[in-house]
Write an enzyme that holds these catalytic residues in place. Structure first.
Site, PDB file in Angstrom:
ATOM      1  N   SER A 193     -13.508  -4.020 -14.835  1.00  0.00           N
ATOM      2  CA  SER A 193     -13.551  -5.218 -15.473  1.00  0.00           C
ATOM      3  C   SER A 193     -15.144  -5.754 -15.061  1.00  0.00           C
ATOM      4  CB  SER A 193     -12.598  -6.159 -15.022  1.00  0.00           C
ATOM      5  OG  SER A 193     -12.433  -6.054 -13.366  1.00  0.00           O
ATOM      6  N   TYR A 252       0.885  -1.305   0.123  1.00  0.00           N
ATOM      7  CA  TYR A 252       0.009   0.033   0.013  1.00  0.00           C
ATOM      8  C   TYR A 252       0.897   1.360  -0.002  1.00  0.00           C
ATOM      9  CZ  TYR A 252      -4.452  -2.183   0.045  1.00  0.00           C
ATOM     10  OH  TYR A 252      -5.586  -2.815  -0.639  1.00  0.00           O
ATOM     11  N   CYS A 300      -5.733   6.006  19.971  1.00  0.00           N
ATOM     12  CA  CYS A 300      -5.497   5.256  20.964  1.00  0.00           C
ATOM     13  C   CYS A 300      -4.116   4.446  20.886  1.00  0.00           C
ATOM     14  CB  CYS A 300      -6.688   4.154  20.971  1.00  0.00           C
ATOM     15  SG  CYS A 300      -6.410   3.046  19.589  1.00  0.00           S
ATOM     16  N   GLN A 331     -14.472   2.873  -7.729  1.00  0.00           N
ATOM     17  CA  GLN A 331     -13.709   1.737  -7.008  1.00  0.00           C
ATOM     18  C   GLN A 331     -12.419   1.902  -6.726  1.00  0.00           C
ATOM     19  OE1 GLN A 331     -15.483  -2.026  -9.014  1.00  0.00           O
ATOM     20  NE2 GLN A 331     -15.514  -0.518 -10.398  1.00  0.00           N
ATOM     21  N   ASN A 332     -11.774   2.913  -7.494  1.00  0.00           N
ATOM     22  CA  ASN A 332     -10.706   3.211  -7.240  1.00  0.00           C
ATOM     23  C   ASN A 332     -10.141   3.903  -6.008  1.00  0.00           C
ATOM     24  OD1 ASN A 332     -10.374   2.625  -9.747  1.00  0.00           O
ATOM     25  ND2 ASN A 332     -10.323   4.478 -10.506  1.00  0.00           N
ATOM     26  N   GLY A 383     -13.761   1.832 -17.431  1.00  0.00           N
ATOM     27  CA  GLY A 383     -12.554   1.358 -17.181  1.00  0.00           C
ATOM     28  C   GLY A 383     -12.748   0.508 -15.871  1.00  0.00           C
ATOM     29  N   HIS A 389     -14.604   1.874  -2.212  1.00  0.00           N
ATOM     30  CA  HIS A 389     -13.610   0.939  -1.818  1.00  0.00           C
ATOM     31  C   HIS A 389     -12.510   1.838  -0.836  1.00  0.00           C
ATOM     32  CE1 HIS A 389     -14.344  -2.264  -5.050  1.00  0.00           C
ATOM     33  NE2 HIS A 389     -15.223  -2.150  -4.270  1.00  0.00           N
ATOM     34  N   ALA A 423     -10.368   5.349 -21.791  1.00  0.00           N
ATOM     35  CA  ALA A 423     -11.325   6.217 -21.194  1.00  0.00           C
ATOM     36  C   ALA A 423     -11.289   7.789 -21.532  1.00  0.00           C
ATOM     37  CB  ALA A 423     -11.070   6.235 -19.490  1.00  0.00           C
ATOM     38  N   GLU A 462     -11.610  -3.459 -23.708  1.00  0.00           N
ATOM     39  CA  GLU A 462     -12.099  -4.791 -23.756  1.00  0.00           C
ATOM     40  C   GLU A 462     -13.625  -5.208 -23.440  1.00  0.00           C
ATOM     41  OE1 GLU A 462      -9.770  -6.978 -24.418  1.00  0.00           O
ATOM     42  OE2 GLU A 462      -8.119  -5.659 -24.489  1.00  0.00           O
TER      43      GLU A 462
HETATM   44  P1  OAD Z   1      -9.652  -4.144 -12.883  1.00  0.00           P
HETATM   45  O1  OAD Z   1      -8.146  -4.231 -13.152  1.00  0.00           O
HETATM   46  O2  OAD Z   1     -10.328  -5.450 -12.802  1.00  0.00           O
HETATM   47  O3  OAD Z   1     -10.237  -3.676 -14.481  1.00  0.00           O
HETATM   48  C1  OAD Z   1      -9.837  -2.736 -15.166  1.00  0.00           C
HETATM   49  C2  OAD Z   1     -10.403  -2.599 -16.582  1.00  0.00           C
HETATM   50  O4  OAD Z   1      -9.973  -1.577 -17.142  1.00  0.00           O
HETATM   51  C3  OAD Z   1     -10.068  -3.700 -17.509  1.00  0.00           C
HETATM   52  O5  OAD Z   1     -11.380  -4.402 -17.870  1.00  0.00           O
HETATM   53  C4  OAD Z   1      -9.511  -2.993 -18.646  1.00  0.00           C
HETATM   54  O6  OAD Z   1      -9.950  -3.689 -19.914  1.00  0.00           O
HETATM   55  C5  OAD Z   1      -9.914  -1.769 -18.613  1.00  0.00           C
HETATM   56  N1  OAD Z   1      -8.979  -0.816 -19.185  1.00  0.00           N
HETATM   57  C6  OAD Z   1      -7.648  -0.679 -19.210  1.00  0.00           C
HETATM   58  N2  OAD Z   1      -7.423   0.132 -19.753  1.00  0.00           N
HETATM   59  C7  OAD Z   1      -7.957   1.012 -20.073  1.00  0.00           C
HETATM   60  C8  OAD Z   1      -8.243   2.469 -20.443  1.00  0.00           C
HETATM   61  N3  OAD Z   1      -7.060   3.140 -20.856  1.00  0.00           N
HETATM   62  N4  OAD Z   1      -9.218   3.177 -20.485  1.00  0.00           N
HETATM   63  C9  OAD Z   1     -10.483   2.290 -19.897  1.00  0.00           C
HETATM   64  N5  OAD Z   1     -10.318   1.006 -19.516  1.00  0.00           N
HETATM   65  C10 OAD Z   1      -9.401   0.538 -19.583  1.00  0.00           C
HETATM   66  O7  OAD Z   1     -10.111  -3.009 -12.079  1.00  0.00           O
HETATM   67  P2  OAD Z   1     -11.481  -2.819 -11.317  1.00  0.00           P
HETATM   68  O8  OAD Z   1     -12.448  -3.176 -12.492  1.00  0.00           O
HETATM   69  O9  OAD Z   1     -11.412  -1.273 -10.889  1.00  0.00           O
HETATM   70  O10 OAD Z   1     -11.110  -4.075  -5.339  1.00  0.00           O
HETATM   71  O11 OAD Z   1     -11.254  -3.719 -10.229  1.00  0.00           O
HETATM   72  C11 OAD Z   1     -12.371  -3.748  -9.331  1.00  0.00           C
HETATM   73  C12 OAD Z   1     -12.071  -3.992  -7.975  1.00  0.00           C
HETATM   74  O12 OAD Z   1     -11.133  -5.148  -7.828  1.00  0.00           O
HETATM   75  C13 OAD Z   1     -10.830  -3.142  -7.323  1.00  0.00           C
HETATM   76  O13 OAD Z   1     -11.655  -1.800  -6.995  1.00  0.00           O
HETATM   77  C14 OAD Z   1     -10.224  -3.545  -6.257  1.00  0.00           C
HETATM   78  C15 OAD Z   1      -9.983  -4.949  -7.345  1.00  0.00           C
HETATM   79  O14 OAD Z   1      -9.672  -5.882  -6.768  1.00  0.00           O
HETATM   80  C16 OAD Z   1     -10.639  -3.965  -3.939  1.00  0.00           C
HETATM   81  O15 OAD Z   1      -9.577  -3.983  -3.854  1.00  0.00           O
HETATM   82  C17 OAD Z   1     -11.811  -4.629  -2.949  1.00  0.00           C
END
Ligand code: OAD
Length: 252
Positions: free
Chosen positions: A191, A67, A152, A102-103, A189, A120, A233, A217
């Site tokens: 998945s 982190y 604390c 989610q970021n 952006g 998140h 994006a 994708e």
């Molecule tokens: P992911 O890494 O699962 O997905 C990222 C997505 O962004 C993928 O579908 C890519 O195809 C897409 N992508 C890549 N480049 C891009 C671009 N330039 N413009 C637009 N899209 C693009 O990330 P999240 O969906 O955010 O949770 O993941 C969801 C959650 O899973 C996160 O918040 C985190 C993770 O583990 C926790 O930590 C609880």
């Protein structure tokens, strides 16, 4: 009228717009996504194996080191065109706009978004599991994990949601309400595999919203969307919001 023109017209006419973003939105700022291959120091760890209460209980130093690395990376990054365009859209729509992300990188806030729900958590904060206190982390160069609670004295954890944990209830409810009210919903952006955030797209569709996906994708959410823009994006939002006020480059 092309599908893109149709979507642009809907966006221009809409008074209520809800947006869900994921890691893809920050990729053009140089922040790696979760499910694409990791590079460098952390290439041999899967994020799912670091972002969990079990991982933290097993090896808090390792999880904090990951982190702290991401915190430094995000602090050094700058919001990109996608963050700026979403902030400009909020400026036009005001209360009709909601951005659920989610970021945990804080880049939407730095681009000026305020109607923002960080589902998140946020990398720049720590939380005390003993007394519930939340604290901002010091600047990355002065930060040595683990941070200690100023109230604390206990060692704190990152203020993020890990796999298997509940999302902040109030933020999730507000996001769900906004997606159910929205005339147009955008999913950018992500998945679309992590619930309950990914479920916001379905809620919006069931309530009659026009759903637009932006992702290079296809994802499990693609079949729900009336329009899928297979682009980065920034480029896709530029095309969708053409003619709207672009706004100046903000970084707070
Ligand atoms: P992911 O890494 O699962 O997905 C990222 C997505 O962004 C993928 O579908 C890519 O195809 C897409 N992508 C890549 N480049 C891009 C671009 N330039 N413009 C637009 N899209 C693009 O990330 P999240 O969906 O955010 O949770 O993941 C969801 C959650 O899973 C996160 O918040 C985190 C993770 O583990 C926790 O930590 C609880």
């Amino acid at each position: 009228m092309s599908a893109l023109d149709g979507a642009r017209a809907r966006l221009r006419a809409a008074r209520r717009v809800a947006v869900l973003t994921g890691a893809g939105v920050s990729k053009e700022s140089g922040i790696p996504t979760f499910r694409e291959a990791q590079t460098g120091l952390w290439a041999r760890f899967r994020p799912e194996e670091l972002a969990s209460p079990q991982a933290f209980a097993r090896d808090p130093q390792l999880v904090w080191a990951w982190y702290a690395w991401r915190y430094a990376l995000c602090a050094a990054a700058r919001p990109n065109r996608a963050h700026q365009l979403l902030s400009a859209l909020e400026a036009r729509l005001g209360e009709g706009f909601t951005l659920a992300t989610q970021n945990v990188d804080g880049l939407h806030a730095r681009a000026g978004s305020t109607r923002l729900l960080e589902l998140h958590g946020n990398l720049g904060r720590a939380r005390c599991e003993r007394c519930g206190e939340r604290q901002n982390l010091p600047a990355p160069e002065a930060f040595e994990p683990p941070p200690l609670c100023q109230r604390c004295g206990a060692a704190m954890r990152p203020d993020v949601v890990w796999f298997g944990e509940m999302l902040p209830e109030a933020a999730l409810k507000q996001a769900q309400a906004a997606f159910q009210r929205a005339e147009v919903a955008l999913v950018v952006g992500t998945s679309g595999v992590v619930y309950p955030a990914a479920g916001l797209a379905g809620l919006a569709r069931e309530a009659g919203a026009f759903l637009i996906e932006i992702n290079p994708e296809p994802t499990p959410l693609s079949p729900l969307a009336q329009l899928s823009l297979r682009q980065d994006a920034g480029e896709a939002l530029e095309a969708l919001l053409k003619g709207e006020e672009g706004g100046s480059v903000a970084d707070r």
